[in-house]
Design an enzyme around this catalytic site. Structure first.
Site, PDB file in Angstrom:
ATOM      1  N   GLU A  74       2.678   6.957  -2.507  1.00 29.84           N
ATOM      2  CA  GLU A  74       2.318   7.825  -2.853  1.00 29.84           C
ATOM      3  C   GLU A  74       3.031   9.588  -2.182  1.00 29.84           C
ATOM      4  O   GLU A  74       2.686  10.408  -2.956  1.00 29.84           O
ATOM      5  CB  GLU A  74       1.607   8.186  -3.273  1.00 29.84           C
ATOM      6  CG  GLU A  74       0.392   8.230  -3.156  1.00 29.84           C
ATOM      7  CD  GLU A  74      -0.580   6.891  -2.693  1.00 29.84           C
ATOM      8  OE1 GLU A  74      -0.711   7.048  -1.907  1.00 29.84           O
ATOM      9  OE2 GLU A  74       0.823   6.415  -2.699  1.00 29.84           O
TER      10      GLU A  74
ATOM     11  N   ASP B 197      -8.342   4.000  -3.906  1.00 26.47           N
ATOM     12  CA  ASP B 197      -9.642   3.381  -3.404  1.00 26.47           C
ATOM     13  C   ASP B 197     -10.664   4.056  -3.826  1.00 26.47           C
ATOM     14  O   ASP B 197     -11.674   5.167  -3.830  1.00 26.47           O
ATOM     15  CB  ASP B 197      -9.275   3.925  -2.000  1.00 26.47           C
ATOM     16  CG  ASP B 197      -7.984   3.384  -1.495  1.00 26.47           C
ATOM     17  OD1 ASP B 197      -7.518   2.117  -1.791  1.00 26.47           O
ATOM     18  OD2 ASP B 197      -7.784   3.822  -0.308  1.00 26.47           O
TER      19      ASP B 197
ATOM     20  N   ASP C 170       1.188  -0.735   0.534  1.00 26.88           N
ATOM     21  CA  ASP C 170      -0.302   0.251  -0.262  1.00 26.88           C
ATOM     22  C   ASP C 170       1.150   1.431   0.353  1.00 26.88           C
ATOM     23  O   ASP C 170       1.931   1.337   0.235  1.00 26.88           O
ATOM     24  CB  ASP C 170      -1.394   0.013   0.887  1.00 26.88           C
ATOM     25  CG  ASP C 170      -2.297   0.888   1.199  1.00 26.88           C
ATOM     26  OD1 ASP C 170      -2.708   1.553  -0.086  1.00 26.88           O
ATOM     27  OD2 ASP C 170      -3.100   0.362   2.464  1.00 26.88           O
TER      28      ASP C 170
END
Length: 483
Positions: free
Chosen positions: A218, A282, A215
């Site tokens: 960024e 997401d 995950d």
């Protein structure tokens, strides 16, 4: 055309002037462009793959159905028992709360961003995983680079070892992240890479974990300092490659036979050589045209065009919600015709609709999980093809029908491989939709066997349970027969 840079690129592809494609790289260095001549679109993608690299091949179990299960050991095992009782085929259970539960700032359930198990929440986690393995079920988890200063363990050890990114005062850079004040490992330092790789490898060797959602990546600040004087702005992009390469190195070391799966969130040019599967972000657990179910198909298509052949998404979204029954049923249909069929309980898992919410949903999910399982051989063959050519498993229609100009602007339907055309229902309440069938082919409606000649747009019925899916030049009675 690929710009060789780690800096921001602004592009205007014939939007302001139909005759001009314009781009600007925010960098003082000379401009480097790589032009792939093809001449076919699939050859262009193959040439791109030769430049940026190709991801690791997913294991055979990846083509089964992955089920999200959370809530601690007892809740996960109860979910496994319910799946077996419902005769739903599945190959993996994945949990994101194995390191503990965190309540998100806006409500809903998050996870504690750590690399070690919460033994109160998951007592004898290694034993639980071993039991799942005995039943042929794999157990991937969630991992991320965010190191929270308030949690015991990693932050202090990495701070004391000078393994974190630094601010302009030379102190560990703590920035505001979804889990509170956090930092990142400085992956330009060999010692930091070894620390992170060691923690990741231990999850496999000590617990038996079969992979993870790699995950984030960024959130690196644009002014963070690293060893070696790397340009902070450019390294914002490079960090995601180093993050995924570190994950890949950990798995290659722990499971050199390739029996593992990673699915990544972030990316930049060159991440393809380190990653495996990417998911499309997401999405909101809604019908929103800007961040809900309708955005999944164009996102998967674009990943494929960018040399990322193995893709997945969250059934039925993550953020927002709560998801409704209709949304869940439609998202399940799309998931069955995706390379990796994978559920997520979502941020609001206590109120979201799920596969076991009622008898009708269970039956619907079981049927489409079986349909997905029936495609496993084809998906495996497509994945093998991608190893040599980067050919995406989810393909824009233009890739197979480049001379059919009518396919070019279409972004709400796709081909799974060369022969299955999928036009999912992504609008609430819709039971019909128009579908373009490319020319020079006969298309068989999968659920009825009816035939249509290509080169035309048709209106087709699409009640829940019969999403528009067509097979090129061959009937798919095998899929139609699955109950």
């Amino acid at each position: 055309m690929l710009v060789r840079t780690d800096h921001r690129v602004e592009a205007d592809v014939c939007a302001t002037d139909p005759g001009v494609a314009w781009l600007e790289v925010i960098d003082g260095a000379p401009l480097e462009l790589v032009v792939s001549h093809g001449p076919s679109p699939l050859e262009v993608i193959a040439q791109l793959g030769a430049e940026v690299g190709r991801p690791a091949l997913p294991p055979a179990w990846a083509w089964g159905t992955w089920i999200s299960a959370q809530g601690g050991r007892d809740a996960v095992l109860a979910k496994v028992a319910a799946l077996e009782a419902a005769e739903i085929p599945f190959s993996a259970i994945w949990s994101q709360d194995w390191t503990g539960v965190r309540v998100n700032p806006g409500g809903g359930f998050g996870v504690q961003y750590r690399w070690r198990a919460d033994t109160a929440h998951y007592p004898d986690l290694a034993g639980m995983i071993a039991g799942l393995h005995d039943d042929g079920v794999r157990y991937p988890r969630v991992r991320e680079p965010l190191r929270r200063s308030e949690l015991p363990g990693h932050f202090a050890a990495m701070r004391d070892g000078d393994l974190l990114i630094r601010d302009r005062e030379g102190e560990p850079y703590a920035f505001t992240a979804p889990n509170g004040e956090s930092s990142h490992p400085d992956l330009t330092r060999d010692a930091s890479i070894e620390y992170v790789r060691g923690e990741l490898t231990a999850m496999v060797s000590e617990l038996g974990i079969d992979g993870w959602m790699a995950d984030f990546g960024e959130w690196t600040p644009l002014d963070a300092l690293r060893s070696g004087g790397a340009d902070p702005g450019a390294y914002h992009q490079r960090f995601v490659i180093d993050w995924h390469c570190t994950n890949r190195a950990a798995m290659d070391a722990a499971r050199p036979d390739g029996d593992w799966a990673l699915f990544a969130r972030s990316g930049w040019t060159g991440v393809q050589r380190c990653s495996m599967i990417h998911w499309v972000g997401d999405q909101e657990a809604t019908w929103s045209a800007t961040d809900g179910l309708p955005t999944v198909v164009p996102a998967m298509i674009n990943l494929g065009l960018a040399g990322v052949p193995y893709v997945t998404h969250d059934i039925a979204g993550f953020s927002g919600g709560p998801s409704t029954k209709e949304l869940y049923l439609r998202w399940t249909e799309l998931g069955a015709f995706t390379p990796i069929m994978r559920t997520h309980e979502g941020n609001r898992r206590d109120v979201n609709h799920d596969w076991d919410s009622d008898a009708e949903t269970i039956a619907h999910f079981r049927r489409f999980a079986r349909i997905h399982g029936a495609l496993a051989g084809e998906l495996s063959a497509l994945a093998q093809e991608a190893q040599e050519s980067s050919a995406p498993m989810v393909r824009h229609l233009m890739l197979e029908f480049p001379s059919d100009r009518a396919t070019w602007p279409i972004s709400d339907q796709y081909l799974l491989g060369p022969d299955l055309l999928v036009a999912p229902i992504t609008a609430e309440g819709a039971t019909r939709r128009s579908v373009y069938l490319p020319e020079d082919a006969t298309w068989f409606h999968v659920w009825t066997g009816a035939t249509h000649e290509g080169g035309q747009t048709i209106e087709t019925g699409a009640p829940i349970g019969s999403p528009p899916v067509f097979s090129r030049d061959a009937d798919r009675a095998d899929l139609r027969a699955i109950e």
